[in-house]
Design an enzyme around this catalytic site. Structure first.
Site, short mmCIF file in Angstrom:
data_model
loop_
_atom_site.label_atom_id
_atom_site.label_comp_id
_atom_site.label_asym_id
_atom_site.label_seq_id
_atom_site.Cartn_x
_atom_site.Cartn_y
_atom_site.Cartn_z
CB CYS A 1 -1.00 0.00 1.14
SG CYS A 1 -0.26 -0.38 2.70
CB SER B 1 -0.18 -7.76 -1.07
OG SER B 1 -1.53 -7.55 -1.32
CD GLU C 1 0.12 0.11 -13.45
OE1 GLU C 1 0.38 0.84 -14.44
OE2 GLU C 1 0.93 -0.11 -12.53
CB CYS D 1 1.24 7.43 5.80
SG CYS D 1 1.21 6.09 4.63
S1 SF4 Z 1 3.76 8.57 2.64
FE1 SF4 Z 1 5.55 7.29 2.44
S2 SF4 Z 1 4.96 5.46 3.53
FE2 SF4 Z 1 3.06 6.54 3.09
S3 SF4 Z 1 2.36 5.75 1.18
FE3 SF4 Z 1 3.60 7.51 0.72
S4 SF4 Z 1 5.63 6.68 0.32
FE4 SF4 Z 1 4.49 5.14 1.40
S1 FES Z 2 -2.43 4.73 4.81
FE1 FES Z 2 -3.01 5.05 2.92
S2 FES Z 2 -1.84 6.59 2.37
FE2 FES Z 2 -0.78 5.71 3.91
#
Ligand code: SF4
Ligand code: FES
Ligand SMILES: Cc1cc2nc3c(=O)[nH]c(=O)nc-3n(C[C@H](O)[C@H](O)[C@H](O)COP(=O)(O)O)c2cc1C
Ligand code: SF4
Ligand code: SF4
Ligand code: SF4
Ligand code: SF4
Ligand code: SF4
Ligand code: SF4
Ligand code: SF4
Ligand code: FES
Ligand code: FES
Ligand code: FES
Lengths: 185, 584, 636
Positions: free
Chosen positions: B298, B318, B365, B504
């Site tokens: 993700c 995944s 995609e 994040c």
């Molecule tokens: S903020 Fe960093 S950890 Fe979160 S989705 Fe984006 S790249 Fe990934």
């Molecule tokens: S939890 Fe989805 S953007 Fe990081």
């Protein structure tokens, strides 16, 4: 452009094998980066993207850093040099003996600025800082060969000689082609 | 302890402390520009020059360790003149356009010039011309505003282990650039944006898309929906003066409505959905023998990194899309159908902590809805700017609720925003599924809660099945872990990877702390703590308990892993050129 | 070249002495007084094979001499030996014949038969090839040591250059190489070696003048199993070539000194960082290292003791800043050559984070002498605070350009007018630049300045590596300052703003001044920038870059003012500010100027001075006419 160096370098270029042999001969760690780049430039004449990436992968140095090193050191070049690379020493001893005038003369005679190659690929012009032959100032090197105590007329003579040599080489090559052509008839 | 004198005051510090840190510990703030503690202590910018008695010339406080009996002066005419000259010089080669610069509100260079009374720039001469690289659609690079502090280079190398950029060229021609000066979009760059977090100036910023979003909002034919990532609610208050980690979910929702979004949804919803799909995938892989470990997917920064650097592990990823993309695909299908709106007229905007999400939304995609699933991605910083443009001061707003159904989420989905969160969310659901009869199913898995910069490993036992799991955050750690996995040194079943330190909440699109990058560590921890607090206070803490998700499967997707789920919610990866080279 | 096989590996002092004995005769001959060559039992023809002479095809001269020797069947009695640089490269290829030290200049292959026939066999020097101090006069000087260029010299660092075959370790040993190492390793403790060095007062010849013994002591005091010894052979100062000369002429001196350093500080490995522009030096070093390893003088258990030491070469790649020691270390590690702030000093944290000792080539070249003959012998020349000798690379407007090694404290006048033979065409001395791009100018009224560390620093210049550029009245000091600043700006690594941007701004101001667009405020700004950059730049390059400007401003401010206020370049160098014209009062209508004008801008009828004029449209302001006119009739 017809010069051979510009044709692009494919991964199966035999020079990569030579480079790899050098790397494997005890030069495979990152601290040999400069030594490996020297070798690569000897083999390829310059350091194009493919070659730098190859070196990066072989030594485990991020490509951006290899590029950082290549663009830091004057010795490394990203573009092919001419058949006769002319380097005018602009070190102090040479400068005070009129190297500036010699440089201008080459610029005029060859019609190029430092860092450029003549359209026929014969000459490239560059300046350097002292080759240690300061006693012979002003000094010019052609393909690494030192020419000292150069007067303006020496400089012109030098260019004329090299042009002749190149023409002779070409004539020889041309003759060879002609004979081959003749035989095939 | 080492005893010294700074500005005539006696001071004691631990051995090894630099003058700069010693001064900071004692309330003296020596100005810096290139310094990043432990990451970039290179003495390049010369802002921190101080006088040290007996030393030859001025010394850089950021590099010189304190010694016994040292006498330091940080504020003398000589020092002030020196700093001022450095600033004048920097500004003489700077494309000064502050009013229109994205960093005007928190530019360190501008602040320093202001603080040091640089009232004019007497020096004129050659300067670097504006050269904007926005090719990536995620990060904007403007080398004419670069002061060559190398903070970005250091972060990209040390924290992310990517080294997509380096200082290249020499002397006045020095610059920060990728291999062969290509656009960042053509480099082996994760587009994670960590560099934009530490850049002191406007040289590295998010690629600004606020104008496009304003246009969509003003277009009467468009139905504009917005989703907000879990990590936004604990950071969006900061640009409005709230302390780091302040929870502003309700105000944020209210603010988004005031901006004119037709529906305000929550990415936590699709985070829960991700767990449903991913937990299913995990159980399938465990049962069918692989490929294991299963690695989370993700974080688009991590995905892009893996595609450049570890093509060998792509089959372990995944196949689940990220929550942002799952949301986009559903918004233009499920939601469109449900609300009777032509998906062609739906505009999906995401508010993300992340620059890589901008890039992810543009991956060709990502169009399983038949349209581009997500139209615009705004970072937290861009949202804050839009709020300001609209005259919205977040703390003044009342709290409002997300719209439903795509606005309903659980505590599990919420902690997606921190390192370890996806792992814990997945384990919560897996535990429920594998131990259906347990009287007190385990909810909190403290052992996998991530710590910024650290790789965590744990063995979790679920109804006799023992799972080896690992959690990594930041790409340097990710790279290390992948090295272990691909050389077979470690055996895991499940791995969570987040591209940014702390996950994040530490994303490259997050607000830059008011005190600059030195506060990053502290801010990350505060944001993490807040996410866990939100989770704790929620009644629904496991994804599969989300009624909106249950409804979604019942009405539309049938069951996790169904054909339609696969078509809309899953994707694939491919090796990317240029191949990345990791430092050996 | 004959190779001798006793003893293969040198394990003791006795072994070393045995090798020396083999070649001692050769070396003695090269020191011997004149005899009648025709009757000499043995004759040695030394041919310079340094970079300078090689570029004049001295290797063809070697071949031609060898052929002539063979042709006359003299191979038993006459040896042709390639040796290192004599320092007088301008007159190369240099050939010296022993016994008798007859010094021949510009010896081409076609001269070889005469040398053999007339000189070696006939006993009469070939007059035409002898050195002529004044080209216009007949006078010739036969013996090397009688030449003004060599007379005032005192050779310590260069003692074997031009004396031994640098590619032959046996000749090196016969020239006393490795005896100091033997003495250190076999008879002295590391502390004693360091003490000897400290007492000698030897100071770094690489520029800084830091006491070498003290530096070794610091490196020795740091705890650590792994330490490194570096030799800085980057020789960045353009115009200086003493390090090149030593590496090419006496490479074993450096290997020996580095091994002594290794012994003294407790290091097992050394690196020589050589600039890529010195292929001959690199080649000689490679041979020397190979030979020293074969002979057991490098490697495991040197002289049968527990001391082991080995050396590798690393090439530079064209970056002046890599002469700065922290940048040099980064470069050896394979990175961009960026300096880093000190502390930590290399002695604490150097190469790969290990304690590291770095010295300059010439510094090392003095070490064996000190260890072997003692601090007192070394101190017997030079001044109290700057003992020993210094090699200067004399260049510019001086008759004899080349390398001279003189006792510290020798006056500038002695060098310029003694060894240097004065200024060509009898022009006046205007200034000398010492210390290269980091140094400054010494004006004419200070010609009697003693050349030592303190005096040069006090004069606002510095010793630097020993570059010495002599300038006559046709040199423009603003142009000179601009030249050096252009150099440092080109070579700035770019890491810190004062140097990266500051020197650029200074250069831009100087550019304006030489273009005639400078203002008086520019001069103040120049000074403010110069002082500011000195105190804020990260490394020595930036910290010293303003020196040439500051020192010319100090001694030649009126020249700057002439450029700015009067829009006039007094020396006639700055093209924008110079108009050449012929003063018909002075003109003798000899037409020399017209013949030397590259663009035919001068017209005039011979013997009609009133007709000589320069066409300002055509003139490219090269200044040739002014230089060639014997009557100073071309004015500007
Ligand atoms: S903020 Fe960093 S950890 Fe979160 S989705 Fe984006 S790249 Fe990934
Ligand atoms: S939890 Fe989805 S953007 Fe990081
Ligand atoms: C810009 C710069 C260039 C330098 N170049 C050289 C050089 O070419 N050779 C050298 O020996 N030292 C050079 N130095 C000095 C070295 O940093 C160092 O002081 C020296 O090698 C120490 O050796 P020494 O003590 O024997 O002189 C340079 C210093 C600076 C700042
Ligand atoms: S980076 Fe800072 S100083 Fe530069 S234009 Fe932007 S706000 Fe102004
Ligand atoms: S805020 Fe006031 S002073 Fe500033 S630019 Fe606007 S009008 Fe001028
Ligand atoms: S976006 Fe991330 S990977 Fe790319 S340059 Fe910035 S820090 Fe490095
Ligand atoms: S881009 Fe920003 S962080 Fe990077 S060097 Fe330039 S100013 Fe510093
Ligand atoms: S002073 Fe110049 S050479 Fe030295 S670190 Fe600064 S920019 Fe680089
Ligand atoms: S200065 Fe040069 S170009 Fe001008 S007249 Fe004299 S010789 Fe000719
Ligand atoms: S060289 Fe001098 S004297 Fe001769 S013609 Fe020219 S100006 Fe006149
Ligand atoms: S200055 Fe030109 S060779 Fe040294
Ligand atoms: S902060 Fe110390 S030099 Fe930049
Ligand atoms: S190279 Fe021959 S004398 Fe210098």
């Amino acid at each position: 452009m017809t010069c051979s160096a510009c044709k692009g370098i494919t991964p199966d270029d035999p020079r990569f094998a030579e480079l790899d042999a050098f790397i494997q001969d005890g030069h495979s760690s990152a601290d040999f980066l400069i030594a490996v780049l020297h070798r690569a430039q000897q083999l390829f004449g310059y350091l194009p993207e493919e070659v730098q990436h190859h070196v990066a992968a072989a030594l485990g140095v991020p490509p951006s850093e290899v590029y950082g090193v290549v663009t830091f050191y004057n010795y490394f070049t990203l573009t092919p040099v001419g058949k006769y690379p002319i380097n005018v020493c602009m070190g102090t001893a040479c400068y005070v003996q009129g190297a500036g005038r010699i440089l201008e003369l080459f610029e005029k005679e060859l019609g190029i600025q430092p860092g450029q190659v003549t359209p026929d690929g014969l000459f490239s012009l560059d300046v350097c800082r002292c080759v240690g032959a300061c006693g012979l100032a002003p000094v010019v090197t052609v393909a690494g060969e030192v020419h000292g105590k150069l007067t303006e007329s020496d400089a012109l003579k030098l260019v004329a000689e090299l042009r002749e040599r190149a023409a002779a080489d070409q004539a020889e090559a041309g003759a060879a082609v002609a004979t081959v052509g003749g035989e095939s008839q | 302890m080492i005893n010294l004198t700074i500005d005539r005051r006696p001071v004691s510090v631990e051995p090894g402390t630099t003058i700069l840190e010693a001064a900071r510990q004692n309330g003296i703030r020596i100005p810096t520009l290139c310094y990043l503690k432990e990451i970039n202590q290179i003495g390049a910018c010369r802002m921190c020059l101080v006088e040290v008695e007996g030393a030859r010339g001025l010394q850089t406080a950021c590099t010189v360790p304190c010694t016994e009996g040292m006498v330091v002066r940080t504020n003398t005419p000589t020092v002030r003149e020196a700093r001022k000259l450095v600033l004048e010089l920097l500004l003489s080669d700077h494309n000064i356009e502050c009013p229109t610069c994205l960093r005007a509100s928190n530019c360190e260079l501008m602040q320093l010039a202001h603080d040091h009374g640089v009232s004019q720039i007497p020096l004129q001469g050659a300067h670097h011309e504006a050269h904007l690289d926005v090719g990536s659609g995620a990060i904007a690079v403007d080398s004419s505003k670069c002061v060559l502090c190398q903070r970005c280079v250091a972060v990209c190398r040390e924290v992310q282990g990517v080294s997509a950029i380096s200082v290249t060229g020499r002397g006045f021609e020095s610059r920060v650039s990728p291999f062969f000066d290509v656009s960042l979009s053509e480099a082996a760059c994760a587009l994670c944006g960590q560099c934009t977090l530490v850049c002191p100036t406007g040289a590295l910023t998010e690629f600004d898309e606020t104008e496009a979003v304003w246009r969509a909002l003003l277009d009467p034919n468009k139905h504009v929906v917005v989703q907000t990532a879990p990590a936004i609610r604990v950071s969006i208050g900061e640009p409005f003066g709230l302390p780091p980690g302040s929870v502003s979910t309700g105000q944020m929702v209210a603010g988004l409505r005031r901006l004119g979004f037709d529906q305000v949804f929550d990415t936590v919803f699709s985070a829960d959905l991700t767990i449903m799909e991913e937990a299913t995938e995990l159980i399938q892989r465990l049962q069918s023998g692989g490929p294991l470990p299963l690695i989370t997917s993700c974080s688009p920064g991590w995905i892009k990194y893996a595609e450049h650097f570890f093509p060998g592990v792509l089959e372990n990823l995944s196949s689940c899309k990220s929550p942002q993309q799952m949301f986009g695909a559903l918004a233009k299908t499920y939601y469109a159908e449900k609300s009777g709106i032509d998906p062609a007229n739906i505009v999906v905007v995401s508010i993300m902590p992340c620059t890589a999400k901008k890039y992810e939304a543009n991956r060709p995609e990502m169009n399983s809805s038949g349209y581009q699933d997500v139209d615009y991605v705004l970072t937290t910083r861009e949202l804050a700017r839009m709020f300001r443009q609209a005259g919205i001061h977040l703390p003044d707003l009342p709290e409002e609720e997300f719209d439903s159904p795509l606005g309903i989420g659980t505590g599990a989905g919420t902690i997606f925003g921190t390192t370890g969160g996806v792992m814990e969310a997945a384990l919560r659901t897996a535990a429920a599924w594998l131990e259906p009869d347990s009287p007190s199913p385990k909810i909190e898995f403290q052992e996998v809660r991530g710590i910024p910069f650290q790789v965590r490993e744990a063995t979790v036992s679920l109804n006799g099945t023992s799972l080896n799991v690992a959690v990594a955050n930041g790409l340097a750690a990710a790279g290390w872990l992948m090295e272990q996995v691909s050389t077979g040194q470690k055996d895991y079943h499940f791995i969570e990877i987040m591209g940014c330190p702390g996950g994040c909440i530490g994303g490259g699109g997050q607000p830059i702390p008011a005190r600059g990058p030195e506060a990053l560590d502290e801010v990350r921890l505060a944001r993490i703590a807040s996410l866990y607090t939100i989770d704790e206070r929620m009644t629904l803490r496991r994804s599969h308990e989300n009624p909106a998700i249950q409804q979604l499967y019942a009405e539309y997707l049938e069951k996790p892993g169904s054909e339609r789920a696969h078509q809309l919610l899953h994707t694939h990866y491919h090796a990317r050129v240029p191949a990345g080279v990791r430092r050996r | 070249m004959t190779t001798v096989h006793t003893p293969e590996r040198i394990r003791s002092l006795a072994d070393l002495e045995a090798v020396r004995a083999l070649r001692a005769g050769d070396i003695a001959l090269r020191h011997a007084e004149a005899v009648n060559l025709a009757e000499a039992p043995e004759v040695q023809i030394l041919v310079c094979s340094g970079t300078g002479c090689q570029s004049n095809k001295s290797m063809s001269t070697v071949e031609a001499l060898q052929a002539a020797v063979e042709e006359h069947g003299l191979t038993d009695r006459v040896k042709v030996v390639p040796v290192g640089c004599f320092g007088f490269c301008r007159v190369g290829p240099v050939v010296v014949i022993h016994p008798g030290q007859t010094f021949y200049c510009e010896v081409r292959p076609q001269h070889a038969p005469y040398i053999i026939r007339d000189h070696v066999l006939g006993g009469k020097p070939v007059q035409a090839l002898l050195y002529a101090p004044n080209p216009r006069e007949k006078q010739r000087i036969e013996k090397m040591m009688d030449q003004p260029f060599y007379k005032g010299q005192h050779r310590t660092a260069l003692r074997n250059c031009g004396l031994i075959n640098p590619e032959c370790i046996e000749e090196a040993i016969a020239g006393d190489r490795y005896f100091a190492l033997a003495k250190a390793v076999l008879e002295m403790t590391p502390a004693q070696v360091i003490d000897e060095l400290k007492r000698s007062g030897l100071r770094g010849r690489g520029g800084g003048g830091f006491p070498t013994g003290r530096k070794w002591e610091l490196a020795a005091a740091v705890e650590g199993d792994t330490k490194y010894v570096l030799c800085n052979a980057d020789e960045g100062d353009p115009g200086a070539f003493m390090d090149r000369s030593i590496l090419e002429g006496d490479p074993h001196a450096i290997l020996e000194a580095m091994a002594i350093a290794g012994y003294a500080i407790g290091a097992q490995h050394g690196y020589i960082y050589v600039r890529a522009e010195y292929p001959v030096a690199v080649h000689r070093l490679e041979i020397a290292i190979q030979q020293a390893r074969e002979r057991g003088l490098l490697g495991e258990r040197i002289f049968g003791t527990d001391f082991s030491f080995d050396i590798d070469i690393r090439l530079g790649a064209g970056a002046f800043v890599c002469g700065e020691e922290t940048a040099l270390i980064a470069s050896i590690e394979g990175q961009r050559g960026l300096p880093r702030p000190r502390p930590p000093y290399p002695a604490q944290k150097g190469l790969w984070g290990k304690p590291t000792l770095n010295n300059n080539v010439e510094t090392y070249a003095n070490v064996p002498y000190i260890v072997l003959y003692g601090a007192e012998a070394f101190r017997s020349v030079g001044t109290h605070d700057s003992p020993g000798t210094k090699v200067f690379a004399v260049a510019g407007n001086v008759m004899n350009t080349g390398l001279v090694e003189v006792p510290m404290g020798t006056t500038l006048r002695d060098i310029v007018y003694g060894m240097g033979g004065g200024i060509p065409k009898g022009r006046p001395f205007k200034a000398a630049q010492t210390g290269g791009p980091s140094g400054g100018c010494i004006p004419a009224h200070m010609l009697d300045i003693p050349m030592d560390f303190e005096s040069l620093t006090a004069a606002g210049s510095m010793m630097g590596s020993g570059g010495l550029i002599v300038m006559d009245d046709l040199s423009c000091m603003v142009d000179v300052a601009r030249f050096y600043l252009q150099f440092t700006q080109d070579e700035s690594c770019g890491k810190c703003p004062p140097c990266r941007i500051g020197t650029k701004r200074m250069l831009e101001i100087l550019d304006r001044i030489v273009e005639g667009e400078g203002t008086m405020e520019d001069l103040d700004e120049l000074e403010r920038l110069a002082q500011g950059i000195k105190s804020t730049a990260l490394c020595g390059l930036g910290q010293t870059a303003p020196n040439p400007v500051l020192s010319t401003l100090r001694y030649f401010r009126e020249e700057y003012e002439a450029h700015v206020r009067d829009k006039h370049c007094p020396a006639g160098r700055c093209k924008a500010l110079t108009v050449f014209r012929i003063d018909q009062e002075l003109c003798k209508a000899c037409n020399l100027c017209a013949r030397n004008c590259p663009v035919d801008a001068i017209s005039g009828e011979v013997r009609k001075p009133e007709t000589f004029v320069i066409d300002p449209e055509l003139c490219i302001k090269c200044g040739n006419c002014a230089v060639v006119c014997k009557f100073n009739a071309v004015v500007h």
